[in-house]
Design a protein around this motif. Structure first.
Motif, PDB file in Angstrom:
ATOM      1  N   UNK A  82      -4.225  -0.518 -11.271  1.00 30.75           N
ATOM      2  CA  UNK A  82      -5.843  -0.317 -10.884  1.00 30.75           C
ATOM      3  C   UNK A  82      -6.818  -0.896 -11.604  1.00 30.75           C
ATOM      4  N   UNK A  83      -6.505  -1.045 -12.992  1.00 31.19           N
ATOM      5  CA  UNK A  83      -7.211  -1.779 -13.863  1.00 31.19           C
ATOM      6  C   UNK A  83      -7.373  -3.009 -13.540  1.00 31.19           C
ATOM      7  N   UNK A  84      -6.219  -3.772 -13.044  1.00 35.27           N
ATOM      8  CA  UNK A  84      -6.119  -5.044 -12.847  1.00 35.27           C
ATOM      9  C   UNK A  84      -6.831  -5.473 -11.608  1.00 35.27           C
ATOM     10  N   UNK A  85      -7.346  -4.709 -10.599  1.00 38.48           N
ATOM     11  CA  UNK A  85      -7.922  -4.774  -9.252  1.00 38.48           C
ATOM     12  C   UNK A  85      -9.071  -4.969  -9.261  1.00 38.48           C
ATOM     13  N   UNK A  86      -9.843  -5.646  -8.189  1.00 39.18           N
ATOM     14  CA  UNK A  86     -11.459  -5.478  -8.203  1.00 39.18           C
ATOM     15  C   UNK A  86     -12.039  -4.095  -8.010  1.00 39.18           C
ATOM     16  N   UNK A  87     -12.959  -3.969  -8.855  1.00 40.02           N
ATOM     17  CA  UNK A  87     -13.608  -2.576  -8.885  1.00 40.02           C
ATOM     18  C   UNK A  87     -14.441  -2.101  -7.725  1.00 40.02           C
ATOM     19  N   UNK A  88     -14.496  -2.975  -6.710  1.00 33.78           N
ATOM     20  CA  UNK A  88     -15.286  -2.312  -5.604  1.00 33.78           C
ATOM     21  C   UNK A  88     -14.539  -2.337  -4.266  1.00 33.78           C
ATOM     22  N   UNK A  89     -13.041  -1.799  -4.602  1.00 34.12           N
ATOM     23  CA  UNK A  89     -12.090  -1.539  -3.295  1.00 34.12           C
ATOM     24  C   UNK A  89     -12.599  -0.176  -2.952  1.00 34.12           C
ATOM     25  N   UNK A  90     -12.725   0.008  -1.698  1.00 37.74           N
ATOM     26  CA  UNK A  90     -13.352   1.326  -1.172  1.00 37.74           C
ATOM     27  C   UNK A  90     -12.674   1.481   0.274  1.00 37.74           C
ATOM     28  N   UNK A  91     -12.760   2.623   0.799  1.00 40.87           N
ATOM     29  CA  UNK A  91     -12.535   2.940   2.134  1.00 40.87           C
ATOM     30  C   UNK A  91     -13.254   2.145   3.120  1.00 40.87           C
ATOM     31  N   UNK A  92     -12.550   1.597   4.138  1.00 40.09           N
ATOM     32  CA  UNK A  92     -13.159   0.744   5.080  1.00 40.09           C
ATOM     33  C   UNK A  92     -12.941  -0.582   4.901  1.00 40.09           C
ATOM     34  N   UNK A  93     -12.537  -1.009   3.595  1.00 41.19           N
ATOM     35  CA  UNK A  93     -12.344  -2.261   3.319  1.00 41.19           C
ATOM     36  C   UNK A  93     -10.957  -2.854   3.922  1.00 41.19           C
ATOM     37  N   UNK A  94     -11.142  -4.319   4.404  1.00 41.16           N
ATOM     38  CA  UNK A  94      -9.954  -5.112   4.998  1.00 41.16           C
ATOM     39  C   UNK A  94      -9.219  -5.729   3.676  1.00 41.16           C
ATOM     40  N   UNK A  95      -8.060  -5.581   3.466  1.00 45.47           N
ATOM     41  CA  UNK A  95      -7.418  -6.048   2.140  1.00 45.47           C
ATOM     42  C   UNK A  95      -5.913  -6.415   2.586  1.00 45.47           C
ATOM     43  N   UNK A  96      -5.463  -7.432   1.594  1.00 50.99           N
ATOM     44  CA  UNK A  96      -3.965  -7.699   1.595  1.00 50.99           C
ATOM     45  C   UNK A  96      -3.401  -7.094   0.382  1.00 50.99           C
ATOM     46  N   UNK A  97      -2.256  -6.514   0.526  1.00 51.53           N
ATOM     47  CA  UNK A  97      -1.864  -5.725  -0.567  1.00 51.53           C
ATOM     48  C   UNK A  97      -0.209  -6.289  -0.713  1.00 51.53           C
ATOM     49  N   UNK A  98       0.166  -6.255  -1.917  1.00 49.64           N
ATOM     50  CA  UNK A  98       1.660  -6.381  -2.418  1.00 49.64           C
ATOM     51  C   UNK A  98       2.257  -5.044  -2.374  1.00 49.64           C
ATOM     52  N   UNK A  99       3.327  -4.703  -1.737  1.00 50.80           N
ATOM     53  CA  UNK A  99       3.820  -3.110  -1.571  1.00 50.80           C
ATOM     54  C   UNK A  99       5.305  -3.332  -1.550  1.00 50.80           C
ATOM     55  N   UNK A 100       5.587  -2.154  -2.204  1.00 48.10           N
ATOM     56  CA  UNK A 100       7.088  -2.131  -2.374  1.00 48.10           C
ATOM     57  C   UNK A 100       7.467  -0.640  -1.982  1.00 48.10           C
ATOM     58  N   UNK A 101       8.547  -0.545  -0.958  1.00 52.59           N
ATOM     59  CA  UNK A 101       9.031   0.796  -0.591  1.00 52.59           C
ATOM     60  C   UNK A 101       9.480   1.550  -1.749  1.00 52.59           C
ATOM     61  N   UNK A 102       9.234   2.730  -1.572  1.00 58.32           N
ATOM     62  CA  UNK A 102      10.024   3.915  -2.476  1.00 58.32           C
ATOM     63  C   UNK A 102      10.105   5.039  -1.778  1.00 58.32           C
ATOM     64  N   UNK A 103      11.234   5.741  -2.100  1.00 58.87           N
ATOM     65  CA  UNK A 103      11.696   7.223  -1.488  1.00 58.87           C
ATOM     66  C   UNK A 103      11.867   8.053  -2.523  1.00 58.87           C
ATOM     67  N   UNK A 104      11.148   9.194  -2.205  1.00 61.37           N
ATOM     68  CA  UNK A 104      10.936  10.368  -3.356  1.00 61.37           C
ATOM     69  C   UNK A 104      12.340  11.272  -2.831  1.00 61.37           C
ATOM     70  N   UNK A 105      13.341  11.368  -3.981  1.00 58.27           N
ATOM     71  CA  UNK A 105      14.374  12.186  -3.609  1.00 58.27           C
ATOM     72  C   UNK A 105      14.310  13.857  -3.473  1.00 58.27           C
ATOM     73  N   UNK A 106      13.225  14.419  -4.192  1.00 63.65           N
ATOM     74  CA  UNK A 106      13.246  15.615  -4.289  1.00 63.65           C
ATOM     75  C   UNK A 106      12.237  16.013  -3.263  1.00 63.65           C
ATOM     76  N   UNK A 107      11.345  15.387  -2.441  1.00 64.28           N
ATOM     77  CA  UNK A 107      10.735  15.751  -1.374  1.00 64.28           C
ATOM     78  C   UNK A 107      10.938  15.051  -0.076  1.00 64.28           C
ATOM     79  N   UNK A 108      11.678  13.960  -0.057  1.00 58.21           N
ATOM     80  CA  UNK A 108      12.255  13.348   1.163  1.00 58.21           C
ATOM     81  C   UNK A 108      11.124  12.668   1.496  1.00 58.21           C
ATOM     82  N   UNK A 109      10.102  12.119   1.140  1.00 56.81           N
ATOM     83  CA  UNK A 109       8.693  11.490   1.199  1.00 56.81           C
ATOM     84  C   UNK A 109       9.000   9.849   1.056  1.00 56.81           C
ATOM     85  N   UNK A 110       8.498   9.255   1.890  1.00 58.68           N
ATOM     86  CA  UNK A 110       8.592   7.802   1.994  1.00 58.68           C
ATOM     87  C   UNK A 110       7.057   7.327   1.897  1.00 58.68           C
ATOM     88  N   UNK A 111       7.144   6.214   0.955  1.00 59.82           N
ATOM     89  CA  UNK A 111       6.101   5.665   0.768  1.00 59.82           C
ATOM     90  C   UNK A 111       6.015   4.340  -0.224  1.00 59.82           C
TER      91      UNK A 111
END
Length: 423
Positions: free
Chosen positions: A85-114
């Protein structure tokens, strides 16, 4: 997915669950199932996606949010760790259109995917932001950001030039807050478009108009908040160079605290908001009156203290013996002068008296040795020609002219020759 066979090119995780490993009689554990899913998910690489931020929750320094697809039919959850977060623009907020670099992750304990975000920026602003950074570096190298070239604001401007949108909240904020601080403040306002294609040329024209007005002491360029796209006009190189060339001090009051167009760096003073601009340009009359009263009180106290100190010092000087009886100092000095004069006189006459005594002694000695003393006793001296003293009677035969000197003068005589000595 009906089986957990690895896709082509993927290496199955150790101890992965396979269809033949489970049955109603020999079921596998949920933990092993989740570990298998996580193993497969961890082999997926990062991917750039585009979407709209629909949730942005900051908790414990991290951000938990959601991205919605442009079609509105798909959505993902994401996490932003504080270090990213410290390296990102400080004006990001809800409603903004963005491009993001994401990597999938799966939590073993809860079975949540994000997804975990490693980079994010506004859509369509990437090239513009890159150009702005290049322009920022160029202007900094030219010295336009140098504090030494920036002008100081006048203490109390006669007329404030204001460039802002017509009937805008920014104009109302500047006027209201300035008049609250100094009711007699005067404005000369030139309206200009604060976004879009007309923003830069109209703002430059307004700036030149106010800069040429001899009554205007300071110029404020004000605009309310907005997204980075709408504020791009205040990072335009033409406007920045016009502000740098202005002879009148310029205050940048664009957006809110987090907004930071290049105009903030080139202007003589950066105000975080239009309200802050009014506070920076106009002094508070109540504060100034209080300051004047405080200075008067300090001057009065200092003057009273100084007079009291001088009076005490004068009294102390008056109590000294030399000031109580000034003649005593003169008397002592007169006595000292008389003593020194006497000593000087004695020292001067002592050698004179000694010389007189020595001279008298010498005169007495000379008198005793002088022929005059002998003549005074009745003796005489006989001279012949050329002043030769007659010491022998044979020197003056008969008929010789002789001059006889006695104690009181001389007389001439004629020698009669030698006379026989009486028997």
């Amino acid at each position: 997915m009906t089986s957990f066979e690895p896709a082509p090119g993927q290496t199955p995780p150790p101890d992965a669950v396979r269809p033949r490993d489970s049955s109603p009689d020999t079921p596998t554990s949920i933990s092993r199932l989740n570990e298998t899913i996580r193993g497969f998910v961890s082999n997926w690489g990062s991917v750039w996606v585009e979407g709209e931020i629909t949730a942005w929750n900051l908790r414990g320094g991290h951000v938990f949010g959601r991205l919605k697809d442009a079609t509105g039919e798909a959505m993902i959850s994401f996490r932003l760790w504080s270090s990213t977060l410290q390296r990102l623009p400080d004006d990001l907020k809800t409603g903004d259109r963005v491009v993001a670099c994401v990597k999938a992750d799966y939590f073993v304990k809860t079975g949540d995917f994000g997804f975990t975000v490693s980079a994010m920026r506004h859509t369509g602003l990437g090239d513009q932001l890159e150009r702005l950074e290049r322009l920022r570096a160029q202007l900094r190298a030219e010295g336009l950001f140098d504090p030494a070239r920036k002008q100081r604001l006048p203490f109390l401007p006669h007329v404030i030039g204001l460039i802002t949108g017509e009937r805008s909240d920014a104009e109302k904020d500047v006027h209201r807050n300035a008049e609250l601080r100094w009711p007699q403040v005067r404005f000369r306002t030139v309206h200009a478009a604060v976004q879009g294609e007309r923003c830069v040329p109209e703002t430059i024209a307004a700036l030149k108009t106010l800069d040429a007005d001899p009554e205007v002491d300071v110029i404020v360029i004000a605009r309310g908040g907005g997204d980075p796209q709408t504020l791009l006009g205040f990072s335009d190189e033409r406007l920045l160079r016009a502000v740098a060339a202005a002879s009148t001090p310029v205050v940048s009051a664009i957006g809110h605290e987090n907004d930071h167009p290049l105009l903030d760096d080139v202007a003589d003073v950066r105000a975080s908001t239009p309200t802050d601009a009014a506070k920076r340009v106009v002094p508070d009359v109540a504060e100034q009156r209080a300051l004047v009263e405080q200075l008067r009180s300090r001057a009065r106290s200092r003057l009273t203290q100084r007079i009291g100190h001088d009076i005490a010092q004068l009294e102390q000087l008056r109590t000294r013996p030399v000031l109580r009886d000034p003649e005593s100092l003169l008397t002592a000095r007169a006595h000292e002068l008389w003593t020194l004069t006497s000593r000087g006189r004695d020292a001067a006459w002592r050698p004179v008296d000694a010389a007189d005594r020595q001279s008298a002694q010498l005169r007495a000695s000379l008198r005793a040795l002088s022929p005059g003393a002998t003549l005074a006793r009745g003796y005489a001296i006989a001279h012949i020609g050329d002043g030769v003293i007659v010491r022998d009677a044979g020197q003056a035969p008969a008929g010789t002219q002789v001059v006889v000197t006695v104690a009181e003068g001389s007389f001439a005589a004629v020698s009669e020759g030698a006379v026989a000595e009486a028997g």
